[in-house]
Structure formats: structure tokens, C-alpha cells
Enzyme design. Structure first.
Site, PDB file in Angstrom:
ATOM      1  CG  LEU A 154       5.957  -2.039   0.831  1.00  0.00           C
ATOM      2  CD1 LEU A 154       6.435  -3.417   1.276  1.00  0.00           C
ATOM      3  CD2 LEU A 154       6.306  -1.804  -0.627  1.00  0.00           C
ATOM      4  CG  ASP A 155      -0.256  -0.220  -2.363  1.00  0.00           C
ATOM      5  OD1 ASP A 155      -0.123   0.921  -1.876  1.00  0.00           O
ATOM      6  OD2 ASP A 155      -0.228  -0.450  -3.589  1.00  0.00           O
ATOM      7  CE  LYS A 156      -6.150  -4.912   4.543  1.00  0.00           C
ATOM      8  NZ  LYS A 156      -7.621  -4.730   4.660  1.00  0.00           N
ATOM      9  CB  THR A 158       2.349  -4.582  -1.739  1.00  0.00           C
ATOM     10  OG1 THR A 158       1.482  -4.189  -2.805  1.00  0.00           O
ATOM     11  CG2 THR A 158       3.753  -4.787  -2.300  1.00  0.00           C
ATOM     12  NE  ARG A 253      -2.584  -2.190  -6.426  1.00  0.00           N
ATOM     13  CZ  ARG A 253      -3.376  -1.825  -5.425  1.00  0.00           C
ATOM     14  NH1 ARG A 253      -2.860  -1.205  -4.365  1.00  0.00           N
ATOM     15  NH2 ARG A 253      -4.667  -2.048  -5.502  1.00  0.00           N
TER      16      ARG A 253
END
Length: 361
Positions: A154-156, A158, A253
Site C-alpha cells: 500500500l502507498d505510504k 494509504t 490514484r
């Protein structure tokens, strides 16, 4: 198949660079007689990926009856296969006592609820303090697995659910399930602007042509499919339920930005801040101060790699995103449009597929 050498104790010293070798032996039975060596290896040593087995074979770490063979050569019944597998310690990532919100754990896997502002694994600019560092502290045996068993990222900024494998078998099967689109991932995304219908975005994603740190819809990229449905509508924003079929970097995104409805708070793909006309000062201040993408991995489900049973978990929205939605609800005058309770007992029974009725939502 039998393992000849026992695993050495994992050494977690950052200066330790030694590789560990494990020796496996197997015999070709009638079911594999006449197949190519590379296919036989994939059947005999299922705990390892085909790519890793092929690399070991090219390095001379596979023998047939004591001799090296080409991967396209066929094997015969009774052939003796020997594999010298190399396990590399992940010396660049050290254990650190980082709190992990563990939702589930057994001997094969664990599921965590990731918080915002947490990097998943070390990279340039984030050498430590990551989830991977915390995983190695929680279970030192994870040093034997690629990136401590992290199956997907997962992105930083998220939040939400991630699964981590604890064994080679679980890792390979979960990676295969992701590749086969058998892992159900459901997100909540607050996007900028008002949408009237749900839909499906089927657009390839690759590196941005000019800004190489960003991703973009790119005809030369990898296939990516995102399904979305409307859950709530606000005056200048829309809350979506999003399901992924693929797992490309920044997929939700990028896809929502491609529709010109970027995820609210996205500092990379979001564009300039949009405020509801006539919003009060409290809401304006909160919206201006929300500096991360309003994206949450709410539900995760798959077939358990060891038991074969369907398993799933759910993580509530984090406090900042819940507060954001509450304030947006207070900004509208026409009542609440909270449809989330419909799905509170599990995944939408219709799964990923968006049919014509869904698109009229």
C-alpha cells in the site's frame, strides 16, 4: 522431495552478508517422465517460483543424475534431481520495534491494518522505520522470505489491510492468487467532484513519459482494471467503493485522476484543492489540512494458502477519514446518503463485476 541440510539460524546483524544454501533431492516419477526439466522443477519444488528455479538452474545449482542439463531437456523416470537452493539474508532491513496493528495471525500468514504515514519497505529516503522493519522484529524467521513475506503493498499514506506470508508455501500461493486475480480487495476512496454513476476503468498503467517518479495511463503500460461504485455524494466530493482486478503501482490514484476525479488529498495526482462553495471556515480549515490521499483498503479476502478455506477481514475507516466524511455530511442539507451498511457483513455478493444495473447506481 527431501531436504538434506537443516536451515541455519537466521542472523540479523546488518553487517552479515553470507548466503545460506539448502540442498534438496527428488526422484522423477512416472507422472513427470518425458517433461522438460524446467517444468519438472516447478512441480517438484513448489515452494519456489519458476523464475527463481530457472535462475538457480542457469547458475548450475540443478543437476540430473549428477550432471547439469539444459532446462529444455526432458527428464526420465528414475532420474535423480538435486537442487542447491540459495537463501539470501535481507541484510539491508534490520528488525525494529515498530508497532503493528495485527488483525489476524496464524502459522502461515498475518494480516495487518496499516496506518497512514507508514512506508511498507525500505527504499531511497526511507532506510528504516518501515513495516518490513517491524515485521522482522515481530517474527525474525521472516528474514528468509522476499521482503519479509510482504505479498502486496500500500502507498505510504494509504491505510488499511495488507497480508504477509510467513512461509515459502504461503508466499508463493498468495503471489499466485494475486496474479490470477483471486484476491479480493475492496477500498474506500473519497474523490474530488460529483459522479452520478459507477463504472469500470480499463486502462493500462505505466511510468509517466516525463516525470519518472509518477505513474500514468500509458498505452505501453501493463493492463489495469478498476471497478467503482458510488456510496455517498457530497456537494463537491464523492465517496466510492473500489475493487481492483489488477495491482499496479498507484492504480486507484492514477485511474481516478485519469477520469478527472482524483482522490481527495492526493499530493501527487490530485491537482489544486477544491472546496465546496459556501463551506464554513471549520470545513475549509480541515480540508486544507488533510495532506494525504483519502484512500483506505477496507476489505481483504482470499483462499487461505494452507487450509483452502475462504477467509476475509474488514478494517474500519481511520479516524482522520471518518472525521472528513462526517464534516462533509454536515455540509449538505439534503440528509445522509450512507449506503455502506449494505455491505457490512462481507463482500458485495456480486464480487468484482459491474453490471448494467450497478452502473445506474
Amino acid at each position: 522431495m527431501r531436504r538434506v541440510s537443516d536451515a541455519q539460524e537466521a542472523l540479523l546483524n546488518t553487517e552479515h552478508t553470507e548466503e545460506r544454501e539448502e540442498l534438496y533431492q527428488a526422484e522423477i516419477g512416472p507422472e513427470l517422465a518425458g517433461v522438460r526439466l524446467d517444468k519438472a522443477l516447478a512441480e517438484l519444488f513448489r515452494d519456489y517460483s519458476r523464475s527463481r528455479l530457472q535462475a538457480w538452474a542457469k547458475d548450475g545449482r540443478v543437476t540430473v543424475n549428477g550432471e547439469q542439463r539444459r532446462q529444455r531437456d526432458k527428464v526420465s523416470m528414475g532420474d535423480q534431481i538435486e537442487l542447491r537452493a540459495v537463501m539470501e539474508h535481507q541484510v539491508e532491513c534490520v528488525p525494529q520495534p515498530i508497532p503493528l496493528d495485527i488483525v489476524f495471525e496464524d502459522e502461515h500468514l498475518l494480516v495487518i491494518n496499516k496506518s497512514a504515514n507508514m512506508v511498507v519497505h525500505p527504499a531511497a529516503g526511507n532506510r528504516d522505520g518501515t513495516i518490513q522493519n517491524g515485521l522482522l522484529f515481530h517474527d525474525p524467521n521472516l528474514i528468509e522470505l522476499p521482503r519479509a513475506g510482504i505479498v502486496h503493498r500500500l502507498d505510504k499514506d494509504t491505510t488499511g489491510l495488507m497480508v504477509i506470508a510467513k512461509t515459502q508455501m504461503a508466499y508463493q500461493r498468495l503471489v499466485a492468487a494475486l496474479s490470477a486475480r483471486e484476491v479480493k480487495r475492496e477500498y474506500r476512496a473519497l474523490v474530488v467532484g460529483t459522479l452520478n454513476v459507477g463504472g469500470t476503468i480499463d486502462q493500462p498503467i505505466g511510468r509517466h513519459a516525463k516525470q519518472r517518479t509518477r505513474m500514468a495511463v500509458n498505452p505501453m503500460g501493463k493492463p489495469a482494471i478498476t471497478h467503482f461504485r458510488i456510496l455517498e455524494q457530497f456537494r463537491a466530493h464523492t465517496l466510492l467503493k473500489v475493487n481492483l482486478e489488477s495491482g499496479r503501482t498507484h492504480q486507484i490514484r492514477v485511474h481516478m485522476a485519469h477520469l478527472r476525479h482524483p482522490v481527495f488529498g492526493d499530493q501527487v495526482y490530485g491537482g489544486r484543492l477544491r472546496l465546496p462553495p459556501g463551506a464554513d471556515d471549520e470545513l475549509k480549515t480541515f480540508l486544507r489540512g488533510f495532506k494525504r490521499q483519502a484512500l483506505h483498503a477496507k476489505r481483504l479476502g482470499f483462499v487461505h494458502p494452507a487450509t483452502g478455506r475462504e477467509v476475509s477481514w474488514e478494517a474500519p475507516l481511520p479516524e482522520d477519514m471518518s472525521t472528513l466524511l462526517s464534516m462533509l455530511r454536515g455540509d449538505i442539507e439534503d440528509g445522509l446518503y450512507d449506503w455502506d451498511g449494505e455491505y457490512s457483513t462481507g463482500f458485495d455478493p456480486e464480487g468484482y463485476e459491474i453490471n448494467e444495473d450497478d452502473e445506474l447506481d
